[in-house]
Design a protein around this motif. Sequence first.
Motif, PDB file in Angstrom:
ATOM      1  N   GLN A  49     -10.763  -1.543 -10.022  1.00 31.82           N
ATOM      2  CA  GLN A  49     -10.146  -2.774 -10.497  1.00 31.82           C
ATOM      3  C   GLN A  49     -11.120  -3.740 -11.193  1.00 31.82           C
ATOM      4  O   GLN A  49     -10.903  -4.136 -12.331  1.00 31.82           O
ATOM      5  CB  GLN A  49      -9.444  -3.488  -9.339  1.00 31.82           C
ATOM      6  CG  GLN A  49      -8.674  -4.735  -9.756  1.00 31.82           C
ATOM      7  CD  GLN A  49      -7.574  -4.432 -10.746  1.00 31.82           C
ATOM      8  OE1 GLN A  49      -6.924  -3.387 -10.677  1.00 31.82           O
ATOM      9  NE2 GLN A  49      -7.370  -5.317 -11.707  1.00 31.82           N
TER      10      GLN A  49
ATOM     11  N   HIS B  84      -0.318  -7.754  -4.225  1.00 32.57           N
ATOM     12  CA  HIS B  84      -0.896  -6.700  -5.061  1.00 32.57           C
ATOM     13  C   HIS B  84      -2.410  -6.709  -4.858  1.00 32.57           C
ATOM     14  O   HIS B  84      -2.935  -5.918  -4.098  1.00 32.57           O
ATOM     15  CB  HIS B  84      -0.477  -6.920  -6.519  1.00 32.57           C
ATOM     16  CG  HIS B  84      -0.828  -5.781  -7.407  1.00 32.57           C
ATOM     17  ND1 HIS B  84      -0.505  -4.479  -7.107  1.00 32.57           N
ATOM     18  CD2 HIS B  84      -1.475  -5.734  -8.597  1.00 32.57           C
ATOM     19  CE1 HIS B  84      -0.953  -3.693  -8.072  1.00 32.57           C
ATOM     20  NE2 HIS B  84      -1.538  -4.422  -8.981  1.00 32.57           N
TER      21      HIS B  84
ATOM     22  N   ARG C  97      -3.567  -9.994 -15.219  1.00 34.27           N
ATOM     23  CA  ARG C  97      -4.621 -10.573 -14.373  1.00 34.27           C
ATOM     24  C   ARG C  97      -4.864 -12.038 -14.698  1.00 34.27           C
ATOM     25  O   ARG C  97      -4.550 -12.514 -15.788  1.00 34.27           O
ATOM     26  CB  ARG C  97      -5.946  -9.819 -14.565  1.00 34.27           C
ATOM     27  CG  ARG C  97      -5.836  -8.356 -14.873  1.00 34.27           C
ATOM     28  CD  ARG C  97      -5.219  -7.570 -13.747  1.00 34.27           C
ATOM     29  NE  ARG C  97      -5.190  -6.134 -14.099  1.00 34.27           N
ATOM     30  CZ  ARG C  97      -4.548  -5.229 -13.395  1.00 34.27           C
ATOM     31  NH1 ARG C  97      -3.842  -5.554 -12.327  1.00 34.27           N
ATOM     32  NH2 ARG C  97      -4.587  -3.963 -13.753  1.00 34.27           N
TER      33      ARG C  97
ATOM     34  N   LYS D 110     -12.674  -2.328 -14.441  1.00 35.71           N
ATOM     35  CA  LYS D 110     -11.847  -2.222 -15.646  1.00 35.71           C
ATOM     36  C   LYS D 110     -11.610  -3.603 -16.242  1.00 35.71           C
ATOM     37  O   LYS D 110     -11.507  -3.751 -17.453  1.00 35.71           O
ATOM     38  CB  LYS D 110     -10.554  -1.455 -15.386  1.00 35.71           C
ATOM     39  CG  LYS D 110      -9.549  -2.057 -14.441  1.00 35.71           C
ATOM     40  CD  LYS D 110      -8.277  -1.176 -14.446  1.00 35.71           C
ATOM     41  CE  LYS D 110      -7.281  -1.580 -13.386  1.00 35.71           C
ATOM     42  NZ  LYS D 110      -6.021  -0.836 -13.492  1.00 35.71           N
TER      43      LYS D 110
ATOM     44  N   GLU E  29      -8.100  -3.893  -2.173  1.00 39.58           N
ATOM     45  CA  GLU E  29      -6.782  -3.320  -2.438  1.00 39.58           C
ATOM     46  C   GLU E  29      -5.999  -3.211  -1.141  1.00 39.58           C
ATOM     47  O   GLU E  29      -5.041  -2.464  -1.038  1.00 39.58           O
ATOM     48  CB  GLU E  29      -6.907  -1.937  -3.096  1.00 39.58           C
ATOM     49  CG  GLU E  29      -7.590  -1.926  -4.442  1.00 39.58           C
ATOM     50  CD  GLU E  29      -6.686  -2.343  -5.606  1.00 39.58           C
ATOM     51  OE1 GLU E  29      -5.504  -2.654  -5.367  1.00 39.58           O
ATOM     52  OE2 GLU E  29      -7.188  -2.366  -6.744  1.00 39.58           O
TER      53      GLU E  29
HETATM   54  N1  ASP Z   1      -5.971  -1.556  -8.989  1.00 37.92           N
HETATM   55  C1  ASP Z   1      -4.561  -1.526  -8.740  1.00 37.92           C
HETATM   56  C2  ASP Z   1      -4.249  -0.488  -7.642  1.00 37.92           C
HETATM   57  O1  ASP Z   1      -5.069   0.344  -7.332  1.00 37.92           O
HETATM   58  C3  ASP Z   1      -3.761  -1.178  -9.944  1.00 37.92           C
HETATM   59  C4  ASP Z   1      -3.776  -2.240 -10.971  1.00 37.92           C
HETATM   60  O2  ASP Z   1      -3.558  -3.406 -10.656  1.00 37.92           O
HETATM   61  O3  ASP Z   1      -3.967  -1.876 -12.147  1.00 37.92           O
HETATM   62  O4  ASP Z   1      -3.161  -0.504  -7.119  1.00 37.92           O
END
Ligand code: ASP
Length: 584
Positions: free
Chosen positions: A198, A445, A486, A201, A174
């Motif tokens: 991330q 991102h 994604r 999920k 991240e």
């Molecule tokens: N994991 C990402 C973050 O922490 C958020 C996401 O892409 O859902 O910014």
Amino acid sequence: MYRTKNNGELRIDHVNETVTLAGWVQKTRDKGFMVWVDLRDRYGITQLIFDEERTSKDVMDMASKLGREFVIQVKGTVIERESKNKNIPTGEIEVLVSKIVILNESLTPPFTIENETDGGEDLRMKYRYLDIRRAPVRKNLEFRHKVTMAVRNYLSAKNFVEVETPYLIKSTPEGARDFVVPSRMNEGEFYALPQSPQTFKQLLMIGGMDKYFQIVKCFRDEDLRADRQPEFTQIDCEMAFVEQEDILQTFEGLTRHLLKEINGVDVETFPRMTFDEAMMKYGNDKPDIRFGMEFGELNAVTQHKEFNVFNKAELVIGIAVPGGNNFTRKEIDQWIEWVRRPQIGALGMVYCRYNDDGSFKSSVDKFYDQEDLAAWAKATGASPGDIVFILSGETNKVRAQLSALRMQIAEKLGLRKAQEFAPLWVVDFPLLEWDEETKRYHAMHHPFTSPKPGQMELLKSDPGAVKANAYDLVLNGNEIGGGSIRIHNKQIQAQMFDYLGFTPEEARAQFGFLMDAFEYGAPPHGGIAFGLDRLVAILGGQETIRDFIAFPKNNAGRDVMIDAPAPIDPEQLKELHLQLQRKP
Ligand code: ASP
């Protein structure tokens, strides 16, 4: 029973009732023949009275021994107060004490435990448990609870399932450093604490969970900035079989619900703006749109004269400050000084007053005539009575500078109203970001974000121009959430790692598990994560997240109460197969 009532609930209707109360002594007033005590608990303050004529001698003696923050239990009768206190809900009554037990004594606390305290930040953090006894801190924690309950209720009702994901994992990129945990059982090996859940999920989506959320701690070892916490909480969400539009609508729904439920505010619209537009109009990817002062681009109307500062600039931009023509010369100079501070870094600033009679007066009248200045006013949307502030230079820098100025002016003019809420979706972020230091593109991102449909091809020819299927939710100039659709295809994910400079071996070693999972029927999916600490602070009308965290760390990342981080025993180091490199 320890107590039959709490300290916030007695009213005039309770007069003549016998009650047992418990709590902390906030204050005592001892007149000898009469003693009053303010007794506090989480629910409020009740005044106790000890009266020579009506209270036994031994109880009277104990009352005069009470110190601040003693924990006591009392039994007594509710009576009507002679002088009522309209400021507190229990202010019409007091409790005439007949029995008292000192449950625990207390040292004199290092600061006063009242709404207004004399304790400085450091002291209050060191004794955070005492700070939490103060109503404003306690209320913030209760407020946070209310927000998280509203989140849980809303998402559960929409069929989301809260699933816990592990904390002892492997790096999740991240963009920060990982906190690592050495493994005792596996010499030389380490876990990383999640920067976010991330990858898990996404695996849950492959597992068919379909709608997931989790209110979860994340850990990022970043250089600390003011009001950042190395561990913080996200409302982390993911959905399968969705496109960007589904995500935006679902989480617009959540945000609407929170604003209504918590703040009683109906938000009409969630406008959307592309990243490019946000940068052009506000110089910022999280613009505060509660007020105007949008940027006007001035290249065309400034670069035709002999003024070299503007002529050689890549970008000349200005904002019209409402009512700014009232600024005195001194105030204008102060703003010029403000943008010249090293943190902002502008070399200077040009201004142009827009007089009520329609004429203009600028700091560069030598070069520009009234017609030029009228064009500036038009481009910045200025009206008579405003002042236009103009900066010039290299595009990214000058946008950042003018953005900072815009926010500071808004703050000064009181345009950032805490109880006004203006959400905004920023969409179409660039997929990649050039990093000067490593001379490489990074995922803006994270590397699991998919490009906008049809843009994969551009990756080769013009990587910087590729837009991502990514979005941020901005509230009042703060990014409160961000996410993306994604990649769910192994080949594309492999290509992405390749563009980002991972060798196939590195990609396999770090994310092989995810790429493998993509081969077993990964559904299209996407999600978002909200920063809970900041969200709660904004809904609470404040900007400091620390105030809404029970046990926060300070700006140096330390917990000054428990004194962490701290060295560990040599024995423990050995067990973990670690050796400290000390300077000789
Ligand atoms: N994991 C990402 C973050 O922490 C958020 C996401 O892409 O859902 O910014």
